[in-house]
Motif scaffolding. Structure first.
Motif, PDB file in Angstrom:
ATOM      1  N   ASN A   1      52.291  37.174  20.098  1.00  0.00           N
ATOM      2  CA  ASN A   1      52.752  35.895  20.651  1.00  0.00           C
ATOM      3  C   ASN A   1      51.759  34.773  20.386  1.00  0.00           C
ATOM      4  OD1 ASN A   1      55.118  36.876  21.530  1.00  0.00           O
ATOM      5  ND2 ASN A   1      54.739  36.648  23.706  1.00  0.00           N
ATOM      6  N   LYS A   2      50.829  35.048  19.443  1.00  0.00           N
ATOM      7  CA  LYS A   2      49.806  34.050  19.072  1.00  0.00           C
ATOM      8  C   LYS A   2      49.042  33.558  20.290  1.00  0.00           C
ATOM      9  CE  LYS A   2      52.441  32.602  15.037  1.00  0.00           C
ATOM     10  NZ  LYS A   2      53.117  31.526  14.318  1.00  0.00           N
ATOM     11  N   LYS A   3      48.801  34.492  21.229  1.00  0.00           N
ATOM     12  CA  LYS A   3      48.061  34.118  22.440  1.00  0.00           C
ATOM     13  C   LYS A   3      46.570  34.130  22.133  1.00  0.00           C
ATOM     14  CE  LYS A   3      49.227  35.774  26.399  1.00  0.00           C
ATOM     15  NZ  LYS A   3      49.525  36.716  27.491  1.00  0.00           N
ATOM     16  N   VAL A   4      45.871  33.154  22.630  1.00  0.00           N
ATOM     17  CA  VAL A   4      44.420  33.155  22.489  1.00  0.00           C
ATOM     18  C   VAL A   4      43.848  34.210  23.410  1.00  0.00           C
ATOM     19  CG1 VAL A   4      44.284  30.735  21.816  1.00  0.00           C
ATOM     20  CG2 VAL A   4      44.169  31.345  24.237  1.00  0.00           C
ATOM     21  N   LEU A   5      42.628  34.609  23.151  1.00  0.00           N
ATOM     22  CA  LEU A   5      42.000  35.660  23.935  1.00  0.00           C
ATOM     23  C   LEU A   5      41.917  35.267  25.407  1.00  0.00           C
ATOM     24  CD1 LEU A   5      40.556  38.404  23.871  1.00  0.00           C
ATOM     25  CD2 LEU A   5      38.421  37.179  23.440  1.00  0.00           C
ATOM     26  N   ARG A   6      41.678  33.985  25.669  1.00  0.00           N
ATOM     27  CA  ARG A   6      41.556  33.526  27.057  1.00  0.00           C
ATOM     28  C   ARG A   6      42.827  33.824  27.855  1.00  0.00           C
ATOM     29  NH1 ARG A   6      40.187  27.354  27.591  1.00  0.00           N
ATOM     30  NH2 ARG A   6      38.388  28.089  26.396  1.00  0.00           N
ATOM     31  N   GLY A   7      43.971  33.603  27.266  1.00  0.00           N
ATOM     32  CA  GLY A   7      45.244  33.886  27.946  1.00  0.00           C
ATOM     33  C   GLY A   7      45.413  35.363  28.221  1.00  0.00           C
ATOM     34  N   PHE A   8      45.019  36.181  27.239  1.00  0.00           N
ATOM     35  CA  PHE A   8      45.090  37.627  27.423  1.00  0.00           C
ATOM     36  C   PHE A   8      44.183  38.066  28.576  1.00  0.00           C
ATOM     37  CE2 PHE A   8      43.079  41.722  26.702  1.00  0.00           C
ATOM     38  CZ  PHE A   8      44.162  42.558  26.604  1.00  0.00           C
ATOM     39  N   LEU A   9      42.982  37.512  28.628  1.00  0.00           N
ATOM     40  CA  LEU A   9      42.030  37.905  29.679  1.00  0.00           C
ATOM     41  C   LEU A   9      42.556  37.554  31.071  1.00  0.00           C
ATOM     42  CD1 LEU A   9      38.634  36.912  28.010  1.00  0.00           C
ATOM     43  CD2 LEU A   9      39.622  39.194  28.257  1.00  0.00           C
TER      44      LEU A   9
ATOM     45  N   ASP B   1      45.743  37.513  31.909  1.00  0.00           N
ATOM     46  CA  ASP B   1      46.761  38.530  32.199  1.00  0.00           C
ATOM     47  C   ASP B   1      46.109  39.846  32.597  1.00  0.00           C
ATOM     48  OD1 ASP B   1      48.784  36.760  31.596  1.00  0.00           O
ATOM     49  OD2 ASP B   1      49.020  37.444  29.527  1.00  0.00           O
ATOM     50  N   LEU B   2      45.041  40.201  31.900  1.00  0.00           N
ATOM     51  CA  LEU B   2      44.337  41.446  32.201  1.00  0.00           C
ATOM     52  C   LEU B   2      43.733  41.402  33.604  1.00  0.00           C
ATOM     53  CD1 LEU B   2      43.350  44.187  31.034  1.00  0.00           C
ATOM     54  CD2 LEU B   2      41.266  43.001  30.328  1.00  0.00           C
ATOM     55  N   GLU B   3      43.189  40.249  33.961  1.00  0.00           N
ATOM     56  CA  GLU B   3      42.571  40.101  35.281  1.00  0.00           C
ATOM     57  C   GLU B   3      43.586  40.319  36.403  1.00  0.00           C
ATOM     58  OE1 GLU B   3      39.932  36.795  37.791  1.00  0.00           O
ATOM     59  OE2 GLU B   3      40.625  36.339  35.769  1.00  0.00           O
ATOM     60  N   LYS B   4      44.823  39.876  36.182  1.00  0.00           N
ATOM     61  CA  LYS B   4      45.871  40.056  37.198  1.00  0.00           C
ATOM     62  C   LYS B   4      46.151  41.532  37.455  1.00  0.00           C
ATOM     63  CE  LYS B   4      48.305  35.783  35.965  1.00  0.00           C
ATOM     64  NZ  LYS B   4      49.502  35.255  35.251  1.00  0.00           N
ATOM     65  N   ASP B   5      45.966  42.347  36.421  1.00  0.00           N
ATOM     66  CA  ASP B   5      46.319  43.770  36.517  1.00  0.00           C
ATOM     67  C   ASP B   5      45.121  44.678  36.763  1.00  0.00           C
ATOM     68  OD1 ASP B   5      48.922  43.038  35.984  1.00  0.00           O
ATOM     69  OD2 ASP B   5      48.825  43.530  33.849  1.00  0.00           O
TER      70      ASP B   5
ATOM     71  N   GLU C   1      32.856  50.085  34.908  1.00  0.00           N
ATOM     72  CA  GLU C   1      31.876  49.914  33.835  1.00  0.00           C
ATOM     73  C   GLU C   1      32.508  50.001  32.444  1.00  0.00           C
ATOM     74  OE1 GLU C   1      31.302  54.172  35.556  1.00  0.00           O
ATOM     75  OE2 GLU C   1      31.721  52.141  36.306  1.00  0.00           O
ATOM     76  N   GLU C   2      33.759  50.499  32.362  1.00  0.00           N
ATOM     77  CA  GLU C   2      34.445  50.564  31.069  1.00  0.00           C
ATOM     78  C   GLU C   2      34.986  49.203  30.638  1.00  0.00           C
ATOM     79  OE1 GLU C   2      37.574  53.430  31.036  1.00  0.00           O
ATOM     80  OE2 GLU C   2      36.345  55.041  31.843  1.00  0.00           O
ATOM     81  N   VAL C   3      35.214  48.320  31.610  1.00  0.00           N
ATOM     82  CA  VAL C   3      35.899  47.060  31.314  1.00  0.00           C
ATOM     83  C   VAL C   3      35.114  46.189  30.335  1.00  0.00           C
ATOM     84  CG1 VAL C   3      36.851  44.935  32.294  1.00  0.00           C
ATOM     85  CG2 VAL C   3      37.187  47.123  33.477  1.00  0.00           C
ATOM     86  N   PRO C   4      33.824  45.889  30.580  1.00  0.00           N
ATOM     87  CA  PRO C   4      33.101  45.052  29.612  1.00  0.00           C
ATOM     88  C   PRO C   4      33.008  45.676  28.226  1.00  0.00           C
ATOM     89  CG  PRO C   4      31.609  45.909  31.308  1.00  0.00           C
ATOM     90  CD  PRO C   4      32.997  46.208  31.755  1.00  0.00           C
ATOM     91  N   LEU C   5      32.921  47.003  28.156  1.00  0.00           N
ATOM     92  CA  LEU C   5      32.864  47.680  26.855  1.00  0.00           C
ATOM     93  C   LEU C   5      34.171  47.507  26.099  1.00  0.00           C
ATOM     94  CD1 LEU C   5      31.122  51.013  27.979  1.00  0.00           C
ATOM     95  CD2 LEU C   5      30.071  49.079  26.788  1.00  0.00           C
ATOM     96  N   MET C   6      35.279  47.664  26.811  1.00  0.00           N
ATOM     97  CA  MET C   6      36.596  47.477  26.196  1.00  0.00           C
ATOM     98  C   MET C   6      36.754  46.034  25.700  1.00  0.00           C
ATOM     99  SD  MET C   6      39.652  48.604  25.353  1.00  0.00           S
ATOM    100  CE  MET C   6      40.097  50.105  26.238  1.00  0.00           C
ATOM    101  N   LEU C   7      36.327  45.083  26.504  1.00  0.00           N
ATOM    102  CA  LEU C   7      36.479  43.678  26.136  1.00  0.00           C
ATOM    103  C   LEU C   7      35.594  43.314  24.946  1.00  0.00           C
ATOM    104  CD1 LEU C   7      36.739  41.935  29.624  1.00  0.00           C
ATOM    105  CD2 LEU C   7      38.574  42.589  28.064  1.00  0.00           C
TER     106      LEU C   7
END
Length: 210
Positions: free
Chosen positions: A169-177, A179-183, A195-201
């Protein structure tokens, strides 16, 4: 005071103006005049849903379904109310019933997949998201499927789907982040460690730059 259509129209005007409490008040007066009017009952349910009163919305959606059996949208709304009330097992039962009758409906499969994820039935969620993604390229579907794979510790597949969520959807990373924060709480509940979250990001940012 006994003009059903007048109360319905006034209620609808308030609804279109965004004054949902006033709309609900008029719809409830219309219901007093005719307790079996399908249009009114559905509007009352809708207003309660907008007002985040899921219990009352569920009550009226069930009344509406009794007046209009086999209405897939009403059945879906009942499932959605149960989901919002965190009654995941009941929501799943509703969705499975609809899926049995309408096996090609992607909206239903999507609802089952998300409910299964919230119920921690991860393999079931995985199966249904794979079904959904056969015909959907939705950014949101890729995001949620990524959550499931991450919870199953299949991080490579999670990264693949997160990338697709951003790019499709041509979303910038900021928009994805955002959405991720909501979940994020759902991910923790599904077994993802903080501790896995920063590594994944970090890995995701690196792949997106490529």
């Amino acid at each position: 005071h006994d003009n059903l259509e007048l109360y319905q129209k006034i209620g609808y005007c308030y609804q279109m103006l965004g004054d949902i409490p006033k709309a609900l008040e008029k719809y409830l007066k219309a219901e007093i005049i005719n307790t079996a009017d399908k249009w009114t009952i559905k509007k009352i349910a809708f207003c309660y849903k907008l007002l985040q009163n899921q219990e009352k919305a569920l009550e009226y959606y069930r009344i509406a379904l009794s007046l209009e059996p086999n209405n897939i949208q009403l059945e879906l709304n009942i499932g959605h109310c149960l989901l919002e009330m965190k009654q995941y097992a009941e929501a799943l039962n509703v969705y499975f019933k609809i899926d049995f009758t309408y096996p090609e409906n992607i909206q239903v499969k999507r609802a089952i997949a998300w409910s299964a994820f919230l119920s921690l039935k991860l393999e079931q969620a995985k199966r249904y998201y794979e079904e959904v993604l056969k015909s959907s390229k939705s950014s949101h579907d890729y995001l949620n499927a990524g959550h499931v794979y991450w919870a199953l510790n299949e991080k490579k597949k999670a990264l693949e789907y997160y990338q697709k969520s951003i790019r499709n959807n041509k979303k910038v990373l900021r928009g994805f982040l955002k959405d991720l924060e909501k979940d994020i709480l759902y991910l923790y509940q599904a077994g993802v460690k903080k501790e896995e979250v920063p590594l994944m990001l970090d890995q995701l940012k690196y792949l997106i730059k490529e």
